[in-house]
Design a protein around this motif. Structure first.
Motif, PDB file in Angstrom:
ATOM      1  N   GLN A 106       0.838  -1.193   0.000  1.00 58.87           N
ATOM      2  CA  GLN A 106       0.000   0.000   0.000  1.00 58.87           C
ATOM      3  C   GLN A 106       0.879   1.252   0.000  1.00 58.87           C
ATOM      4  N   HIS A 107       0.395   2.270  -0.688  1.00 60.90           N
ATOM      5  CA  HIS A 107       1.038   3.581  -0.667  1.00 60.90           C
ATOM      6  C   HIS A 107      -0.056   4.623  -0.487  1.00 60.90           C
ATOM      7  N   GLY A 108       0.377   5.896  -0.457  1.00 53.29           N
ATOM      8  CA  GLY A 108      -0.607   6.974  -0.379  1.00 53.29           C
ATOM      9  C   GLY A 108      -0.252   8.038  -1.400  1.00 53.29           C
ATOM     10  N   PHE A 141       3.491  13.444  -1.967  1.00 51.16           N
ATOM     11  CA  PHE A 141       4.313  12.589  -1.120  1.00 51.16           C
ATOM     12  C   PHE A 141       3.609  11.259  -0.980  1.00 51.16           C
ATOM     13  N   CYS A 142       4.387  10.202  -0.774  1.00 50.22           N
ATOM     14  CA  CYS A 142       3.752   8.950  -0.407  1.00 50.22           C
ATOM     15  C   CYS A 142       3.309   9.099   1.042  1.00 50.22           C
ATOM     16  N   THR A 143       2.013   8.906   1.282  1.00 45.12           N
ATOM     17  CA  THR A 143       1.477   9.182   2.611  1.00 45.12           C
ATOM     18  C   THR A 143       1.153   7.920   3.390  1.00 45.12           C
ATOM     19  N   GLU A 144       1.514   6.762   2.861  1.00 49.85           N
ATOM     20  CA  GLU A 144       1.326   5.542   3.645  1.00 49.85           C
ATOM     21  C   GLU A 144       2.672   4.842   3.775  1.00 49.85           C
ATOM     22  N   TYR A 145       2.968   4.418   4.983  1.00 46.74           N
ATOM     23  CA  TYR A 145       4.222   3.701   5.224  1.00 46.74           C
ATOM     24  C   TYR A 145       4.335   2.528   4.253  1.00 46.74           C
ATOM     25  N   CYS A 146       5.469   2.479   3.528  1.00 45.96           N
ATOM     26  CA  CYS A 146       5.615   1.423   2.531  1.00 45.96           C
ATOM     27  C   CYS A 146       6.979   0.772   2.624  1.00 45.96           C
ATOM     28  N   GLY A 147       7.615   0.890   3.803  1.00 47.02           N
ATOM     29  CA  GLY A 147       8.895   0.212   3.969  1.00 47.02           C
ATOM     30  C   GLY A 147      10.028   1.196   4.198  1.00 47.02           C
ATOM     31  N   GLY A 149      12.277   2.683   2.550  1.00 46.94           N
ATOM     32  CA  GLY A 149      12.554   3.853   1.726  1.00 46.94           C
ATOM     33  C   GLY A 149      11.363   4.782   1.581  1.00 46.94           C
ATOM     34  N   HIS A 150      10.359   4.590   2.394  1.00 46.52           N
ATOM     35  CA  HIS A 150       9.109   5.349   2.283  1.00 46.52           C
ATOM     36  C   HIS A 150       9.340   6.865   2.219  1.00 46.52           C
ATOM     37  N   GLN A 151      10.283   7.348   3.041  1.00 40.91           N
ATOM     38  CA  GLN A 151      10.472   8.805   3.114  1.00 40.91           C
ATOM     39  C   GLN A 151      11.084   9.377   1.838  1.00 40.91           C
ATOM     40  N   ALA A 152      11.544   8.513   0.937  1.00 44.73           N
ATOM     41  CA  ALA A 152      12.157   9.029  -0.287  1.00 44.73           C
ATOM     42  C   ALA A 152      11.168   9.032  -1.452  1.00 44.73           C
ATOM     43  N   MET A 153       9.931   8.665  -1.174  1.00 43.18           N
ATOM     44  CA  MET A 153       8.993   8.446  -2.268  1.00 43.18           C
ATOM     45  C   MET A 153       8.116   9.679  -2.470  1.00 43.18           C
ATOM     46  N   TYR A 154       8.352  10.385  -3.574  1.00 46.15           N
ATOM     47  CA  TYR A 154       7.554  11.590  -3.833  1.00 46.15           C
ATOM     48  C   TYR A 154       7.640  11.955  -5.299  1.00 46.15           C
TER      49      TYR A 154
HETATM   50 CU   LIG Z   1       4.984   4.512  -0.623  1.00 48.93          CU
END
Ligand SMILES: [Cu+2]
Ligand code: HEM
Lengths: 161, 548
Positions: A106-108, A141-147, A149-154
């Motif tokens: 899941q992502h956001g 921004f990716c707003t759902e925890y996805c592992g 590298g989540h904070q790098a996803m945008y």
């Molecule tokens: Cu994500």
């Protein structure tokens, strides 16, 4: 009084009445803005098989497509830990319908400063439309925890004047 | 209520509450670390490899605080509230002992993968992220244990009713048991998710999961979960705090009515966590939005009754004026002060909650850091600070030792109060103005923007104050249990009398069957067709991922 009864203090009764009134107003207001004025939450669009989306269908070649002057659709594929594409450019005033899904967890997908906010689920396509009236850079921004590298996803939508 | 003759009950309560406190102490300290990380001070590098990442820390933070601290505390507190106010021991003490054993075994099993970084899936464990099976098994046992504890309480109430025909159930017993009943129904969702989907899937029996179905089952439990935390705090505000303030419960009738409304309306509202989900039609979301606004009503009733009860106490203590009475509340009593401060923070949390619940308004803040801003006013303050206030009479009651330092306990409450104000104020603003995402190691995010910094620093200052508060908490707890003098006379459980004889409360407010039937009907309406649709159209296609 000595028999059992539903005793309510008059002040408390007024409080309860006002509370009910306020809550009813809220319920009607969000109902009207949602279902009549079109400030709507994401609607179910379609199902997909996350194992196949990179091979067939619109997500095989995600990206922006122009449907008519000023009208676009954008297929955004989410995966650990990036959006594909992570940048799209549209002219000011463009109306863009976003279709988002995930190929793994899941992502956001939330575009800063807009109502576009979708929980991205593998197996499901989320859809939302927005008109970009102001030029500038809109980050998503990716707003759902996805592992890890989540904070790098945008990514970003660049609206050109 | 001195607790004499309740040796077994006291022992059970002590075990539950002791475990709860340890969980809170271990879990909370990740909180400040998270805020420091956002502000650019990454302390996680000193924790490696024990704690592998921000996300392992965050998983531990929420599991230990929101699931373990709350559940164990509530079961312990309920054990005493039920037996003391019914003035009878547990009907089958072994049932409640079994419950404790199940919960502890579950906790230990879940702790293994959590600590070994094999279940870094956050406390919502959304598939297709796949944790080690032990994590799901452990959580299940904790929940099943809490069910068994509930059965122990139902048996006890049943026995009491037979012994006392026609007598109204004492309010505190009624309220805390109602909470356990609500929990029983609430957890059917997550039980179905784990037993029907996640466990078979994690053992490889099921090839894939349907993510929307899993989310819907999860949030069947996830929202009433917050009422499971809250109702014991409300029980204390209604049924204990007025006594501590020298007043009475203003309306026994409305207190009970409010609890029945909570039983009805805290359950069929889970979809308000799924407004942005792509697999749920908008009509269902809107139905749950309306039901969510309905559940605000008993909270608004609570605000009135509780404030009126406290005002009566303050006026009896010589308080005057429209607001002047507030000064006459027993602010020097840490047990009281902590709970009153909790209420104030909770009131702001409630207002934010109505925003979250408001269907399309939710789009602005969904999954932003506004949400942890909100939930630290509610569960981490309204509930947790109330439970801490309860501890300040409960620990002396259970141990027979004086509260170690009432001054430090007061300082604990005020530092928590101000720390949470700073933290939640800035998190709310970051979410609202900038759409800053939650559940993110923002310090490491390439997009962390300079405009966010002042707010992140404000939040980190709040975090530092909360860190101090935590240390004060540890000092007072450890001091009371291990280093304090015996009390001169036993500390009792405070039980507020009602203004009007509870026997005058209508009998329909003390009958279970009609209300439970109504719950069943509401749940079938709110979830039946939707679940039928999701299951019959289910695509069990998502394989598991380990992405941490
Ligand atoms: Cu994500
Ligand atoms: C010492 C005080 C505390 C501080 C400074 C603190 C701080 C934080 C922060 C900054 C977050 C957001 C992390 C993120 O979204 O990346 C968070 C999440 C959370 N906290 Fe706390 N917290 C504290 C105490 C508590 C307590 C007492 C509870 C519950 C009883 C609690 C429950 C939670 C929950 C449920 C989350 C959400 C986790 C998630 O999104 O997966 N916290 N905390």
């Amino acid at each position: 009084m000595t028999t059992e009864h539903l005793h309510i203090d008059p002040a408390e009764k007024r409080w309860i009445q006002v509370s009910i009134l306020v809550l009813v107003i809220f319920a009607v207001a969000v109902g009207l803005t949602g279902f009549v004025m079109g400030f709507q939450v994401p609607l179910p669009e379609q199902r997909v098989d996350p194992a196949l989306i990179t091979q067939e269908g619109p997500f095989a070649e995600p990206g922006l497509r122009e449907l008519a002057p000023g009208k676009y659709e954008a297929y955004i594929l989410s995966q650990i830990w990036s959006f594909v594409p992570n940048e799209i450019r549209v002219p000011q005033g463009a109306t863009v319908t976003f279709y988002v899904t995930s190929k793994d967890v899941q992502h956001g997908f939330h575009i800063q400063g807009t109502n576009v906010n979708v929980q991205v689920l593998p197996g499901y396509v989320g859809k939302m439309t927005y008109r970009f009236d102001k030029p500038g850079t809109y980050y998503f921004f990716c707003t759902e925890y996805c592992g890890l590298g989540h904070q790098a996803m945008y990514g970003r939508v660049i609206v050109e004047p | 209520m001195t607790g004499e003759g309740f040796a077994h009950e006291r022992k059970l309560a002590a075990w539950n509450i002791g475990i709860a406190i340890v969980a809170l102490i271990i879990g909370s300290w990740f909180g400040p670390l998270q805020l420091f990380e956002h502000a650019g001070l990454d302390l996680y590098k000193y924790l490696a490899p024990g704690i592998a990442s921000y996300y392992q820390g965050l998983t531990l933070h929420a599991v230990l605080n929101a699931l373990i601290w709350t559940t164990f505390f509530i079961v312990g507190f309920t054990t005493l509230a039920v037996t003391y106010t019914l003035k009878r021991p547990l009907r089958y003490p072994w049932v409640n002992t079994l419950a404790l054993i199940l919960m502890v075994v579950g906790l230990l099993l879940a702790a293994v993968p959590l600590l070994l970084n094999m279940a870094t899936v956050l406390y919502t464990f959304y598939p297709p992220m796949k944790a080690d099976p032990l994590f799901y098994i452990g959580l299940t046992l904790v929940v099943v244990g809490s069910w068994v504890a509930g059965y122990g309480f139902y048996f006890t109430l049943h026995a009491w009713r037979k012994e006392n025909p026609g007598v109204r159930t004492p309010f505190l017993a009624f309220a805390t048991i109602l909470n356990m009943v609500m929990w029983q129904i609430a957890t059917l969702g997550v039980a179905a998710e784990i037993l029907g989907l996640l466990l078979p899937w994690s053992f490889g029996l099921l090839k894939g999961v349907d993510t929307e179905l899993a989310r819907t089952l999860f949030w069947w439990t996830g929202h009433p979960l917050v009422y499971f935390w809250l109702l014991p705090a409300y029980a204390s505000w209604y049924g204990m705090l007025p006594k501590q303030a020298g007043g009475k419960l203003f309306s026994d009738t409305l207190a009970r009515l409010a609890f029945w409304l909570f039983l009805l309306f805290s359950l069929p509202v889970g979809l308000h966590h799924q407004y942005v989900d792509p697999g749920v039609p908008p009509g269902w979301k809107y139905l749950h939005a309306v039901l969510t606004l309905t559940v605000a009503l008993p909270s608004l009733m609570t605000a009135f009754t509780v404030v009126a009860s406290l005002e009566m106490g303050a006026r009896a203590r010589g308080g005057k004026g429209l607001f002047g009475w507030i000064l006459k509340l027993p602010w020097k009593d840490p047990s009281y002060a902590a709970q009153n401060l909790a209420m104030i923070l909770f009131a702001f949390g409630g207002i934010g909650g109505i925003t979250n619940a408001s269907y399309n308004v939710n789009l602005v803040i969904h999954n932003t850091i506004w949400v942890p801003g909100h939930l630290h006013l509610t569960v981490a303050s309204g509930v947790t600070l109330t439970f801490i206030g309860i501890l300040w009479w409960l620990l002396p009651h259970l141990t027979g030792k004086k509260l170690f330092s009432p001054k430090l306990a007061l300082a604990q409450a005020w530092t928590w109060f101000f720390g949470m104000i700073l933290m939640s104020n800035s998190l709310h603003l970051l979410g609202l103005h900038f759409g800053v995402p939650r559940r993110t190691a923002l310090g490491a995010a390439p997009y962390n923007m300079p405009e966010w910094r002042p707010f992140q620093i404000e939040a980190a200052i709040g975090g530092a104050i909360l860190f101090v508060s935590l240390i004060l908490f540890i000092i007072v707890v450890v001091g009371t249990v291990f280093a304090s003098k015996p009390v001169e006379k036993p500390v009792e459980m405070p039980v507020a009398e009602a203004l009007e004889d509870p026997q005058l409360t209508p009998a329909w407010l003390d009958r279970w069957r009609p209300w439970l039937a109504f719950v069943a009907i509401l749940m079938i309406i709110a979830y039946g067709p939707l679940l039928y649709q999701l299951i019959s159209a289910g695509q069990f296609v998502s394989p598991g991922f380990k992405v941490w």
